[in-house]
Design a protein around this motif. Structure first.
Motif, short mmCIF file in Angstrom:
data_model
loop_
_atom_site.label_atom_id
_atom_site.label_comp_id
_atom_site.label_asym_id
_atom_site.label_seq_id
_atom_site.Cartn_x
_atom_site.Cartn_y
_atom_site.Cartn_z
N SER A 163 41.33 -17.26 14.47
CA SER A 163 40.22 -18.18 14.70
C SER A 163 39.79 -18.85 13.40
O SER A 163 40.11 -18.39 12.29
N ARG A 164 39.04 -19.92 13.55
CA ARG A 164 38.52 -20.62 12.37
C ARG A 164 37.68 -19.67 11.51
O ARG A 164 37.78 -19.66 10.28
N TYR A 165 36.82 -18.87 12.17
CA TYR A 165 35.95 -17.97 11.42
C TYR A 165 36.77 -16.98 10.59
O TYR A 165 36.51 -16.78 9.40
N ASN A 166 37.78 -16.37 11.20
CA ASN A 166 38.57 -15.36 10.49
C ASN A 166 39.37 -15.95 9.35
O ASN A 166 39.50 -15.33 8.28
N THR A 167 39.94 -17.12 9.55
CA THR A 167 40.76 -17.71 8.48
C THR A 167 39.89 -18.30 7.36
O THR A 167 40.24 -18.20 6.19
N GLN A 168 38.76 -18.89 7.71
CA GLN A 168 37.92 -19.50 6.67
C GLN A 168 37.16 -18.46 5.85
O GLN A 168 36.80 -18.71 4.71
N THR A 169 36.90 -17.30 6.44
CA THR A 169 36.24 -16.23 5.69
C THR A 169 37.23 -15.36 4.94
O THR A 169 36.82 -14.49 4.15
N GLY A 170 38.52 -15.58 5.16
CA GLY A 170 39.53 -14.79 4.48
C GLY A 170 39.83 -13.46 5.14
O GLY A 170 40.61 -12.66 4.61
N ARG A 171 39.22 -13.21 6.26
CA ARG A 171 39.53 -11.97 6.97
C ARG A 171 40.99 -11.95 7.39
O ARG A 171 41.63 -10.89 7.40
N LEU A 172 41.51 -13.13 7.75
CA LEU A 172 42.93 -13.27 8.08
C LEU A 172 43.50 -14.41 7.25
O LEU A 172 43.01 -15.55 7.35
N THR A 173 44.50 -14.13 6.45
CA THR A 173 45.20 -15.16 5.69
C THR A 173 46.55 -15.44 6.32
O THR A 173 47.06 -14.66 7.14
N SER A 174 47.13 -16.55 5.92
CA SER A 174 48.45 -16.89 6.48
C SER A 174 49.48 -15.83 6.10
O SER A 174 50.37 -15.50 6.90
N GLU A 175 49.36 -15.25 4.91
CA GLU A 175 50.30 -14.22 4.49
C GLU A 175 50.12 -12.95 5.33
O GLU A 175 51.11 -12.33 5.74
N MET A 176 48.87 -12.59 5.61
CA MET A 176 48.62 -11.43 6.47
C MET A 176 49.22 -11.64 7.85
O MET A 176 49.78 -10.72 8.45
N PHE A 177 49.11 -12.87 8.35
CA PHE A 177 49.63 -13.18 9.68
C PHE A 177 51.15 -13.09 9.69
O PHE A 177 51.75 -12.55 10.63
N LYS A 178 51.79 -13.57 8.62
CA LYS A 178 53.25 -13.51 8.53
C LYS A 178 53.73 -12.06 8.46
O LYS A 178 54.78 -11.73 9.03
N VAL A 179 52.97 -11.22 7.78
CA VAL A 179 53.35 -9.81 7.70
C VAL A 179 53.37 -9.17 9.08
O VAL A 179 54.28 -8.40 9.42
N VAL A 180 52.37 -9.52 9.91
CA VAL A 180 52.33 -8.99 11.28
C VAL A 180 53.55 -9.49 12.07
O VAL A 180 54.18 -8.72 12.80
N PHE A 181 53.89 -10.76 11.92
CA PHE A 181 55.05 -11.28 12.64
C PHE A 181 56.35 -10.66 12.12
O PHE A 181 57.31 -10.50 12.88
N ALA A 182 56.37 -10.30 10.84
CA ALA A 182 57.54 -9.59 10.31
C ALA A 182 57.66 -8.23 10.98
O ALA A 182 58.78 -7.76 11.27
N GLN A 183 56.53 -7.56 11.24
CA GLN A 183 56.56 -6.30 11.98
C GLN A 183 57.13 -6.53 13.38
O GLN A 183 57.95 -5.74 13.87
#
Length: 219
Positions: A191-211
């Protein structure tokens, strides 16, 4: 226009009226935005996919407008970019239902198929929609992965499979073997809130997809 995900008809009802509050809200939304889809949003992607991504619900000016999950809203920017980079999508953006984008070995759905007021479905509404999700999960072959975006989606998956939430606590990057040949992987919602607050970064998201890819490649 690209066809919606051709899952069996009992997995999705375009005329569902189970939730009076949501039916009333969509009626008012259609009056304000006559060009919007403003109806239950079908799943999108490969009907034989081994990856099922479960979001929360359509966004007002995103999936509710376009009729495709995560299309036209902020959350879809990171999701489709990551799907493309990880090999699950033919393009990095999803702009409309007829943009030609294809998903590869991936399908996207929501725990709640209709737009809820303030993007917050009530618990009875999540439960009313749960059997649709259960039927989608039943399409997955052993070795498949379910990626839950957020706690509501995580809990909806567990409920659809008849599993106890206390045995599978949500946590970003957590993995849960569901005992039926499926693996559940959790991520914070994009969500916008999670990405703009840094709770979820693009790198964190890629790590999950790597899993996710590791499990799919292993199966």
């Amino acid at each position: 226009m690209n066809p919606v995900c051709p899952v069996p008809p009992d997995c999705f009802d375009p005329a569902c009226t189970r939730c009076p509050r949501l039916v009333d809200f969509l009626t008012r939304v259609r009056a304000r935005h006559p060009g919007y889809h403003a109806a239950p949003v079908p799943p999108f992607g490969d009907p034989e996919a081994r990856l099922l991504i479960v979001g929360l619900a359509p966004g007002m000016h995103g999936a509710n407008a376009s009729g495709r999950p995560f299309t036209g809203d902020f959350a879809g920017i990171l999701l489709y970019q990551t799907l493309f980079e990880m090999g699950f999508a033919s393009a990095p953006e999803s702009s409309s239902r007829d943009d030609g984008l294809k998903l590869r070995d991936c399908r996207i759905t929501n725990a709640v198929k209709c737009l809820p007021p303030e993007n917050k479905p009530l618990t009875p509404e999540v439960r009313a929609c749960n059997d649709y999700l259960a039927r989608e999960l039943a399409l997955l072959a052993p070795g498949s992965v379910v990626l839950a975006l957020g706690t509501v989606a995580h809990n909806a998956v567990l409920r659809a499979l008849g599993l106890r939430q206390s045995a599978h606590r949500f946590g970003h990057g957590h993995e849960h073997a569901l005992g039926n040949g499926l693996m559940l992987v959790d991520s914070y919602h994009c969500s916008r809130y999670n990405t703009q607050t840094g709770r979820l970064t693009s790198e964190m998201f890629k790590v999950v997809f790597a899993q996710v890819k590791r499990h799919l490649d292993g199966s």
